[in-house]
Design a protein around this motif. Structure first.
Motif, PDB file in Angstrom:
ATOM      1  N   VAL A  20       1.129  -1.160  -0.017  1.00 12.07           N
ATOM      2  CA  VAL A  20       0.147  -0.055   0.094  1.00 12.07           C
ATOM      3  C   VAL A  20       1.127   1.098   0.063  1.00 12.07           C
ATOM      4  O   VAL A  20       0.575   2.245  -0.820  1.00 12.07           O
ATOM      5  N   TRP A  21       1.913   1.237   0.804  1.00 13.27           N
ATOM      6  CA  TRP A  21       3.070   2.213   0.733  1.00 13.27           C
ATOM      7  C   TRP A  21       4.389   1.556   0.251  1.00 13.27           C
ATOM      8  O   TRP A  21       4.750   0.635   0.678  1.00 13.27           O
ATOM      9  N   GLN A  22       4.635   2.149  -0.882  1.00 12.00           N
ATOM     10  CA  GLN A  22       6.148   1.674  -1.418  1.00 12.00           C
ATOM     11  C   GLN A  22       7.509   2.395  -0.679  1.00 12.00           C
ATOM     12  O   GLN A  22       7.346   3.154  -0.052  1.00 12.00           O
ATOM     13  N   VAL A  23       8.544   1.556  -1.095  1.00 11.94           N
ATOM     14  CA  VAL A  23       9.697   2.248  -0.634  1.00 11.94           C
ATOM     15  C   VAL A  23      10.022   3.485  -1.024  1.00 11.94           C
ATOM     16  O   VAL A  23       9.685   3.882  -2.261  1.00 11.94           O
ATOM     17  N   GLY A  24      10.226   4.202   0.052  1.00 16.32           N
ATOM     18  CA  GLY A  24      10.669   5.627  -0.001  1.00 16.32           C
ATOM     19  C   GLY A  24       9.393   6.727  -0.136  1.00 16.32           C
ATOM     20  O   GLY A  24       9.574   7.871  -0.076  1.00 16.32           O
ATOM     21  N   GLU A  25       8.033   5.979  -0.094  1.00 12.73           N
ATOM     22  CA  GLU A  25       6.833   6.883   0.267  1.00 12.73           C
ATOM     23  C   GLU A  25       6.715   7.320   1.483  1.00 12.73           C
ATOM     24  O   GLU A  25       7.038   6.658   2.640  1.00 12.73           O
ATOM     25  N   ARG A  26       6.145   8.374   1.874  1.00  8.25           N
ATOM     26  CA  ARG A  26       6.028   8.867   3.356  1.00  8.25           C
ATOM     27  C   ARG A  26       4.477   8.349   3.715  1.00  8.25           C
ATOM     28  O   ARG A  26       3.599   8.322   3.290  1.00  8.25           O
ATOM     29  N   ILE A  27       4.644   7.851   4.860  1.00  9.77           N
ATOM     30  CA  ILE A  27       3.308   7.458   5.468  1.00  9.77           C
ATOM     31  C   ILE A  27       2.616   8.640   6.186  1.00  9.77           C
ATOM     32  O   ILE A  27       3.291   9.551   6.472  1.00  9.77           O
ATOM     33  N   PRO A  28       1.587   8.379   6.634  1.00  2.69           N
ATOM     34  CA  PRO A  28       0.773   9.405   7.303  1.00  2.69           C
ATOM     35  C   PRO A  28       1.435  10.095   8.586  1.00  2.69           C
ATOM     36  O   PRO A  28       2.374   9.378   9.240  1.00  2.69           O
ATOM     37  N   PHE A  65       8.032  10.306   8.305  1.00  5.35           N
ATOM     38  CA  PHE A  65       8.418   8.685   8.330  1.00  5.35           C
ATOM     39  C   PHE A  65       8.410   8.353   6.862  1.00  5.35           C
ATOM     40  O   PHE A  65       7.065   8.557   6.342  1.00  5.35           O
ATOM     41  N   PHE A  66       9.179   7.623   6.370  1.00  6.49           N
ATOM     42  CA  PHE A  66       9.427   7.077   4.877  1.00  6.49           C
ATOM     43  C   PHE A  66       9.495   5.599   5.159  1.00  6.49           C
ATOM     44  O   PHE A  66      10.336   5.251   5.820  1.00  6.49           O
ATOM     45  N   VAL A  67       8.937   4.845   4.090  1.00  6.76           N
ATOM     46  CA  VAL A  67       9.097   3.377   4.155  1.00  6.76           C
ATOM     47  C   VAL A  67      10.527   3.186   3.596  1.00  6.76           C
ATOM     48  O   VAL A  67      10.965   3.492   2.671  1.00  6.76           O
ATOM     49  N   ARG A  68      11.317   2.195   4.547  1.00  7.64           N
ATOM     50  CA  ARG A  68      12.454   1.710   4.082  1.00  7.64           C
ATOM     51  C   ARG A  68      12.591   0.743   3.162  1.00  7.64           C
ATOM     52  O   ARG A  68      11.688  -0.017   3.130  1.00  7.64           O
ATOM     53  N   PRO A  69      13.663   0.618   2.440  1.00  9.68           N
ATOM     54  CA  PRO A  69      13.901  -0.833   1.669  1.00  9.68           C
ATOM     55  C   PRO A  69      13.720  -1.993   2.643  1.00  9.68           C
ATOM     56  O   PRO A  69      14.344  -2.165   3.907  1.00  9.68           O
ATOM     57  N   HIS A  70      13.169  -3.067   1.993  1.00 15.34           N
ATOM     58  CA  HIS A  70      13.021  -4.352   3.086  1.00 15.34           C
ATOM     59  C   HIS A  70      13.066  -5.406   2.113  1.00 15.34           C
ATOM     60  O   HIS A  70      12.622  -5.285   0.874  1.00 15.34           O
ATOM     61  N   TYR A  71      13.342  -6.426   2.524  1.00 15.92           N
ATOM     62  CA  TYR A  71      13.342  -7.654   1.696  1.00 15.92           C
ATOM     63  C   TYR A  71      12.019  -8.511   0.873  1.00 15.92           C
ATOM     64  O   TYR A  71      12.431  -8.547  -0.010  1.00 15.92           O
ATOM     65  N   ASN A  72      11.035  -7.638   1.611  1.00 12.41           N
ATOM     66  CA  ASN A  72       9.729  -8.329   0.995  1.00 12.41           C
ATOM     67  C   ASN A  72       9.555  -7.311  -0.278  1.00 12.41           C
ATOM     68  O   ASN A  72       8.360  -7.614  -0.766  1.00 12.41           O
ATOM     69  N   GLN A  73      10.370  -6.279  -0.634  1.00 17.81           N
ATOM     70  CA  GLN A  73       9.963  -5.598  -1.615  1.00 17.81           C
ATOM     71  C   GLN A  73      10.842  -6.042  -2.993  1.00 17.81           C
ATOM     72  O   GLN A  73      10.703  -5.308  -4.027  1.00 17.81           O
ATOM     73  N   LEU A  74      11.627  -6.810  -2.617  1.00 18.92           N
ATOM     74  CA  LEU A  74      12.456  -7.244  -3.808  1.00 18.92           C
ATOM     75  C   LEU A  74      11.583  -8.413  -4.716  1.00 18.92           C
ATOM     76  O   LEU A  74      10.624  -9.079  -4.314  1.00 18.92           O
TER      77      LEU A  74
END
Length: 486
Positions: A20-28, A65-74
């Motif tokens: 729903v929120w991708q890597v690099g996107e800002r959460i609420p 706050f922003f979504v960090r790269p994570h293993y499940n985004q590969l």
């Protein structure tokens, strides 16, 4: 029910996993989420701090706050195709599930193999480490090669001597926790394809070590009340050409059983007569509820065939990963193996433990710890006996911090594990402790975990007692089963 910060953190984590929120996107923002969830900004901030600590988001100054790269985004095509798991590792997927669940913000990790960190003198250890770091100006203080710090080994040897066991400093090797001591000992005694006597049920670390070293297990039953079946042990020695034996002498994980005092000399002499070295896993030996510490099997060793493994992780400093093996004539072999594998144990951790022991107070800490564990065991036993079915049984060990619960065989405790997870509670299903499904109707419970937690603003009264919570969940699941409930 009011929303807790853990609920918000889990919800956002699930949203990230579902992209729903991708890597690099800002959460609420904190304010937005506070309004959305109708909670205080402080509650949201705690949730965001938890997400940051778990590696899901990162804070950027004056930006949010922003979504960090994570293993499940590969993407799947980025990952190389993995090799097929061995049968044992596939069987023990449950181990990874339980370990993961117990470290993902679970409120009551009764399935964990680690003791409650609140039981340990962390402030005193912190002061000891500060002293060590202030005094450690010499480069050698930061590189302590095997067999480990001489001062710490001397202190361990002194503790053996106070039990009446003569162990020389030269046979003590400091390791990265007990599991390395046990693994190095097993590797020194065996070759791939060899047979090794183990217990059934067995601590899953034993099964994983045998898998890694390509060894074949010969299982001997352990009764939660009477300990290892010595007649079965003798039969195994006669029937199989075994290279080693791995036993827990005191407060066995998972059953809590101990070898009776009268049987200990017989176990040692039986193995010695067959020229089979014994790896004694005694990491819980200091956690006894009786007036005196049970004697290790090492105390009855006249031929040097017992490798006694211990650790400070279970009763003093879980995160320090400082263990040891009193290896006798095998010390040089183990020292060489450690030199080419892990190389050494962290010097600050060794020196900190040594400093703490020299300051005194360790035995007083152990007395308080044993009293707390005994009290908690009585509390947990009382609640379990009130809700278990008539066909169930619960071990009542004389030390350690594990209870072994045996239910009717038509119940798979992996289902119980899944049923408890929504409540923030874990158990260790019996499937973890064998590869053939024979203990699927059992589970291990970590009684060191305090069922009562500090009440937070988000908690209501009913939620503040973890023991009641697990009793309710167990009762609901068992009531739905065909087994009659008391």
């Amino acid at each position: 029910m009011q929303v807790r910060y853990q609920d918000i953190a889990r919800w956002i984590e699930a949203q990230i996993q579902q992209r729903v929120w991708q890597v690099g996107e800002r959460i609420p923002s904190v304010r937005e989420m506070s309004r959305l969830q109708r909670v205080s900004p402080m509650t949201v901030m705690r949730a965001y701090e938890q997400l940051e600590a778990d590696g899901w988001v990162e804070a950027r100054p004056r930006s949010g706050f922003f979504v960090r790269p994570h293993y499940n985004q590969l993407a799947e095509h980025v990952l190389a195709r993995p090799q097929a798991d061995s049968q044992w590792l596939s069987t023990h997927q449950d181990v990874f599930d339980v370990i993961s669940a117990s470290h993902q913000g679970t409120r009551y990790p009764f399935g964990s193999a680690f003791p409650d960190p609140q039981l340990f003198p962390m402030q005193a250890l912190g002061r000891a480490m500060a002293r060590v770091l202030r005094q450690s100006s010499h480069p050698d203080h930061f590189t302590i090669l095997p067999p480990g710090d001489t001062g710490l080994r001397r202190l361990i040897a002194q503790r053996y001597l106070r039990q009446g066991i003569k162990v020389g400093i030269d046979e003590i090797i400091i390791t990265n926790g007990a599991i390395e001591a046990l693994s190095l000992s097993l590797a020194a005694l065996t070759q791939p394809g060899d047979k090794v006597i183990i217990e059934a049920p067995a601590f899953y670390g034993v099964l994983q070590t045998l898998e890694r070293l390509q060894l074949e297990p010969v299982a001997v039953s352990v009764d939660p009340s009477s300990g290892i079946d010595i007649n079965a042990l003798e039969h195994a020695l006669i029937s199989h050409q075994v290279s080693a034996c791995w036993l827990m002498s005191n407060f066995h994980n998972p059953t809590g059983a101990s070898i009776p005092d009268d049987d200990r000399p017989r176990v040692v002499s039986l193995l010695a007569s067959h020229q089979v070295p014994l790896i004694e896993d005694d990491v819980y030996g200091e956690l006894y509820f009786t007036p005196s510490r049970p004697m290790p099997l090492k105390a009855y060793d006249a031929q040097g065939g017992v490798l006694h493994c211990g650790s400070f992780s279970k009763q003093l400093a879980p995160g320090f990963r400082v263990g040891w093996v009193a290896a006798g004539c095998y010390a040089m072999q183990i020292e060489k193996r450690q030199s080419v594998s892990s190389l050494a144990v962290g010097a600050p951790n060794q020196l900190t433990i040594a400093d703490y022991l020299k300051q005194g107070g360790y035995d007083a800490h152990l007395r308080r710890l044993r009293e707390t564990l005994s009290t908690r065991q009585n509390q947990v036993l009382t609640q379990l006996k009130a809700i278990l079915p008539a066909s169930a049984s619960v071990s009542e060990p004389k030390g350690g911090y594990f209870l072994w619960v045996t239910l009717d065989k038509n119940i798979d405790t992996r289902d119980l594990f899944q049923a408890l997870r929504p409540f923030g509670v874990t158990i260790a299903p019996g499937a973890l402790f064998a590869t053939d499904g024979r203990f699927n109707h059992c589970f291990r419970l970590n009684l060191s975990i305090d069922g009562k937690v500090t009440r937070e603003l988000e908690h209501n009264d009913a939620e503040c007692d973890g023991l009641n919570q697990i009793a309710t969940a167990l009762s609901s699941l068992l009531a739905a089963s065909p087994v009659p409930v008391k």
